[in-house]
Design a protein around this motif. Structure first.
Motif, PDB file in Angstrom:
ATOM      1  N   GLY A 156     -61.489 -33.568   1.066  1.00  0.00           N
ATOM      2  CA  GLY A 156     -60.678 -34.051  -0.030  1.00  0.00           C
ATOM      3  C   GLY A 156     -59.188 -34.600   0.350  1.00  0.00           C
ATOM      4  N   SER A 162     -62.839 -29.294  -0.241  1.00  0.00           N
ATOM      5  CA  SER A 162     -61.978 -28.628   0.538  1.00  0.00           C
ATOM      6  C   SER A 162     -60.612 -29.413   0.751  1.00  0.00           C
ATOM      7  CB  SER A 162     -62.820 -28.688   2.062  1.00  0.00           C
ATOM      8  OG  SER A 162     -62.036 -28.215   3.105  1.00  0.00           O
ATOM      9  N   ARG A 202     -52.160 -28.809   3.505  1.00  0.00           N
ATOM     10  CA  ARG A 202     -51.143 -29.118   3.578  1.00  0.00           C
ATOM     11  C   ARG A 202     -50.001 -28.996   2.895  1.00  0.00           C
ATOM     12  NH1 ARG A 202     -50.572 -32.315   8.224  1.00  0.00           N
ATOM     13  NH2 ARG A 202     -48.803 -31.828   7.804  1.00  0.00           N
ATOM     14  N   PHE A 215     -61.045 -25.276   9.367  1.00  0.00           N
ATOM     15  CA  PHE A 215     -62.198 -24.884   9.585  1.00  0.00           C
ATOM     16  C   PHE A 215     -62.014 -24.084  11.123  1.00  0.00           C
ATOM     17  CE2 PHE A 215     -64.442 -26.278   5.940  1.00  0.00           C
ATOM     18  CZ  PHE A 215     -63.924 -27.408   5.724  1.00  0.00           C
ATOM     19  N   GLY A 216     -61.179 -24.598  11.917  1.00  0.00           N
ATOM     20  CA  GLY A 216     -61.170 -24.179  13.508  1.00  0.00           C
ATOM     21  C   GLY A 216     -61.939 -24.833  14.165  1.00  0.00           C
ATOM     22  N   HIS A 241     -58.295 -39.120   3.856  1.00  0.00           N
ATOM     23  CA  HIS A 241     -57.322 -40.340   4.005  1.00  0.00           C
ATOM     24  C   HIS A 241     -57.840 -40.928   5.221  1.00  0.00           C
ATOM     25  CE1 HIS A 241     -53.604 -42.181   4.720  1.00  0.00           C
ATOM     26  NE2 HIS A 241     -53.237 -42.258   3.417  1.00  0.00           N
ATOM     27  N   ALA A 289     -56.475 -39.447   8.446  1.00  0.00           N
ATOM     28  CA  ALA A 289     -56.818 -38.258   8.678  1.00  0.00           C
ATOM     29  C   ALA A 289     -57.694 -38.177  10.022  1.00  0.00           C
ATOM     30  CB  ALA A 289     -57.106 -37.299   7.355  1.00  0.00           C
ATOM     31  N   GLN A 293     -58.404 -36.694  12.749  1.00  0.00           N
ATOM     32  CA  GLN A 293     -58.823 -35.569  13.363  1.00  0.00           C
ATOM     33  C   GLN A 293     -60.237 -34.898  12.777  1.00  0.00           C
ATOM     34  OE1 GLN A 293     -58.003 -34.387  16.637  1.00  0.00           O
ATOM     35  NE2 GLN A 293     -60.310 -33.464  16.105  1.00  0.00           N
ATOM     36  N   ILE A 294     -59.900 -34.689  11.245  1.00  0.00           N
ATOM     37  CA  ILE A 294     -60.928 -33.857  10.425  1.00  0.00           C
ATOM     38  C   ILE A 294     -62.257 -34.794  10.319  1.00  0.00           C
ATOM     39  CG2 ILE A 294     -60.008 -34.936   8.373  1.00  0.00           C
ATOM     40  CD1 ILE A 294     -61.960 -31.575   8.842  1.00  0.00           C
ATOM     41  N   LYS A 323     -47.999 -46.533   5.783  1.00  0.00           N
ATOM     42  CA  LYS A 323     -49.177 -46.588   6.520  1.00  0.00           C
ATOM     43  C   LYS A 323     -50.190 -47.528   5.743  1.00  0.00           C
ATOM     44  CE  LYS A 323     -49.052 -41.622   7.802  1.00  0.00           C
ATOM     45  NZ  LYS A 323     -49.382 -40.447   7.364  1.00  0.00           N
TER      46      LYS A 323
HETATM   47  P1  NAP Z   1     -55.961 -34.232  10.267  1.00  0.00           P
HETATM   48  O1  NAP Z   1     -54.843 -34.748  11.164  1.00  0.00           O
HETATM   49  O2  NAP Z   1     -57.134 -35.352  10.433  1.00  0.00           O
HETATM   50  O3  NAP Z   1     -56.762 -33.043  10.242  1.00  0.00           O
HETATM   51  C1  NAP Z   1     -55.853 -32.039  11.086  1.00  0.00           C
HETATM   52  C2  NAP Z   1     -56.632 -30.874  10.927  1.00  0.00           C
HETATM   53  O4  NAP Z   1     -56.337 -30.374   9.538  1.00  0.00           O
HETATM   54  C3  NAP Z   1     -58.111 -30.768  11.083  1.00  0.00           C
HETATM   55  O5  NAP Z   1     -58.552 -30.708  12.396  1.00  0.00           O
HETATM   56  C4  NAP Z   1     -58.606 -29.587  10.144  1.00  0.00           C
HETATM   57  O6  NAP Z   1     -58.355 -28.467  11.041  1.00  0.00           O
HETATM   58  C5  NAP Z   1     -57.458 -29.508   9.100  1.00  0.00           C
HETATM   59  N1  NAP Z   1     -58.127 -30.598   8.000  1.00  0.00           N
HETATM   60  C6  NAP Z   1     -57.778 -31.766   7.677  1.00  0.00           C
HETATM   61  N2  NAP Z   1     -58.258 -32.243   6.495  1.00  0.00           N
HETATM   62  C7  NAP Z   1     -59.062 -31.157   6.036  1.00  0.00           C
HETATM   63  C8  NAP Z   1     -59.815 -31.092   4.727  1.00  0.00           C
HETATM   64  N3  NAP Z   1     -60.002 -31.666   3.911  1.00  0.00           N
HETATM   65  N4  NAP Z   1     -60.272 -29.521   4.695  1.00  0.00           N
HETATM   66  C9  NAP Z   1     -60.098 -28.499   5.542  1.00  0.00           C
HETATM   67  N5  NAP Z   1     -59.420 -28.956   6.811  1.00  0.00           N
HETATM   68  C10 NAP Z   1     -58.850 -30.097   6.908  1.00  0.00           C
HETATM   69  O7  NAP Z   1     -55.407 -34.445   8.747  1.00  0.00           O
HETATM   70  P2  NAP Z   1     -54.213 -34.770   8.069  1.00  0.00           P
HETATM   71  O8  NAP Z   1     -53.865 -36.345   8.277  1.00  0.00           O
HETATM   72  O9  NAP Z   1     -53.229 -33.851   8.476  1.00  0.00           O
HETATM   73  O10 NAP Z   1     -54.527 -34.824   6.436  1.00  0.00           O
HETATM   74  C11 NAP Z   1     -54.680 -33.441   6.127  1.00  0.00           C
HETATM   75  C12 NAP Z   1     -55.316 -33.606   4.483  1.00  0.00           C
HETATM   76  O11 NAP Z   1     -54.347 -34.387   3.831  1.00  0.00           O
HETATM   77  C13 NAP Z   1     -56.554 -34.261   4.634  1.00  0.00           C
HETATM   78  O12 NAP Z   1     -57.223 -33.448   3.488  1.00  0.00           O
HETATM   79  C14 NAP Z   1     -56.319 -35.807   4.073  1.00  0.00           C
HETATM   80  O13 NAP Z   1     -57.225 -36.329   3.339  1.00  0.00           O
HETATM   81  C15 NAP Z   1     -54.866 -35.590   3.287  1.00  0.00           C
HETATM   82  N6  NAP Z   1     -54.183 -36.771   3.344  1.00  0.00           N
HETATM   83  C16 NAP Z   1     -53.802 -37.235   4.604  1.00  0.00           C
HETATM   84  C17 NAP Z   1     -52.858 -38.221   4.576  1.00  0.00           C
HETATM   85  C18 NAP Z   1     -52.353 -38.891   5.815  1.00  0.00           C
HETATM   86  O14 NAP Z   1     -51.410 -39.778   5.857  1.00  0.00           O
HETATM   87  N7  NAP Z   1     -52.741 -38.242   7.051  1.00  0.00           N
HETATM   88  C19 NAP Z   1     -52.646 -38.723   3.053  1.00  0.00           C
HETATM   89  C20 NAP Z   1     -53.160 -38.459   2.133  1.00  0.00           C
HETATM   90  C21 NAP Z   1     -53.782 -37.123   1.989  1.00  0.00           C
HETATM   91  P3  NAP Z   1     -59.394 -27.731  11.886  1.00  0.00           P
HETATM   92  O15 NAP Z   1     -59.623 -28.435  13.085  1.00  0.00           O
HETATM   93  O16 NAP Z   1     -58.645 -26.292  11.934  1.00  0.00           O
HETATM   94  O17 NAP Z   1     -60.594 -27.800  11.025  1.00  0.00           O
END
Ligand code: NAP
Ligand code: 3Y8
Length: 250
Positions: free
Chosen positions: A8, A30, A34, A50-51, A73, A76, A78-79, A196
């Motif tokens: 999510g 999930s 953050r 999750f690792g 998003h 995001a 990596q996930i 973005k």
């Molecule tokens: P990311 O860089 O793709 O992911 C980094 C790490 O965070 C992943 O490898 C995973 O850790 C963990 N992770 C990310 N999303 C997760 C989820 N939904 N559930 C469980 N673990 C998650 O992600 P991010 O850009 O930091 O975004 C993190 C969260 O914020 C996501 O849910 C995304 O939808 C939300 N979000 C992001 C943005 C943005 O601008 N990036 C904007 C709005 C909302 P492990 O490798 O340990 O599993």
């Protein structure tokens, strides 16, 4: 026995959670963890990484999940890559719920860049007043352009000092509205917006406000993702779960 994992953290993921709860379909929502206090969901929550892909694969196997919906998003990356790898390794069907990128309309003054470094390079040499609406990650490259004043909008107060000498921080969680963003930009005498290309309605307000104020926008393109099944609406995800998702059915 259907059991869905929803990755999510977006407006669309929250809409999907409501649809799944109303349909009485067993699912877990999930978050990465953050933010300090994420929005509640009508599904059981799990929070934190999750690792890596291996950890996600193990979580899927141990949890008896039958489907994964990646509603994260567009930035995001990596996930999303981990979900593709984990679902391939466990042979669990995956679908991504992704909103389309924004495209410019009449009156938009957009400069598209590939990444944050490109956004810094697109700012003028002369001091400007920049609404940096890209969150907390990815601030460091802007330290190379300290001559500007930056307005930041963050979900939680920053824990560490910010790498920008002239900065004002607004603490707010979206979704945002255009009138509010227009007032904010006017109040801070903003001359440039950096955003973005997230797509969706929850983050679009600043673009509508920029158009109304005739301000330039530097828009960062979303990262490329590996190929996966992708739809743009909750209805399409629900249809997939009910029909073509898997021979297991729902
Ligand atoms: P990311 O860089 O793709 O992911 C980094 C790490 O965070 C992943 O490898 C995973 O850790 C963990 N992770 C990310 N999303 C997760 C989820 N939904 N559930 C469980 N673990 C998650 O992600 P991010 O850009 O930091 O975004 C993190 C969260 O914020 C996501 O849910 C995304 O939808 C939300 N979000 C992001 C943005 C943005 O601008 N990036 C904007 C709005 C909302 P492990 O490798 O340990 O599993
Ligand atoms: C933790 C969950 C819902 C989801 C709401 C959407 C809309 C409001 C707009 C601006 C842009 C930004 C940011 C943004 C928006 C929605 C959506 C969206 C942008 C929450 C949330 C989590 C996050 C993580 C957070 C990031 C940050 C990005 C702020 C909850 C509120 C800038 C993205 O402090 C941090 O570390 C924040 C990190 C990833 C990007 C960044 O690099 O800083 N989102 N945002 C999710 C988790 O833990 O898994 O706390 O309730 C969700 C939402 N944020 O259910 O209504 O769908 O896009 N989120 C961007 O688009 O540029 C704000 O200010 O105009």
């Amino acid at each position: 026995m259907t059991r869905i994992l929803v990755l999510g953290g977006t407006t669309e993921a929250s809409l999907l959670a409501r649809a799944l709860a109303e349909a009485g379909i067993e699912a877990v929502f999930s978050y990465a963890g953050r933010t300090a206090a994420p929005v509640a969901q009508p599904l059981p929550l799990r929070v934190g990484g999750f690792g890596g892909a291996e950890g996600l694969a193990a979580f899927l196997r141990d949890g008896g999940f039958t489907h994964v919906v990646d509603a994260t998003h567009p930035f995001a990356a990596q996930i999303s890559a981990n979900a593709i790898a984990a679902c391939a390794a466990t042979d669990i069907p995956l679908i991504a719920l992704q909103r389309p990128a924004w495209s410019p309309g009449p009156g938009d003054r957009w400069t598209r860049v590939a990444d944050t470094e490109g956004a810094v390079a697109s700012l003028p040499e002369a001091p400007a007043r920049v609404f940096l609406a890209t969150g907390k990650q990815g601030l460091l490259p802007f330290a190379a352009a300290p001559q500007h004043h930056y307005l930041l909008r963050l979900v939680d107060p920053p824990e560490a000092p910010l790498p920008l000498p002239s900065v004002c921080v607004v603490i707010a969680r979206g979704p945002f509205d255009a009138a509010g963003d227009e007032a904010l930009m006017h109040q801070h005498a903003i001359t440039h917006i950096v955003a973005k290309n997230a797509g969706g309605a929850g983050a679009e307000a600043k673009l509508i406000a920029a158009r109304a104020l005739d301000l330039p926008v530097i828009l960062i393109d979303r990262p490329a993702l590996p190929a996966r099944r992708e739809v743009g609406s909750v209805a399409e995800v629900m249809h997939w779960l009910a029909h073509a998702g898997t021979e297991r059915g729902v």
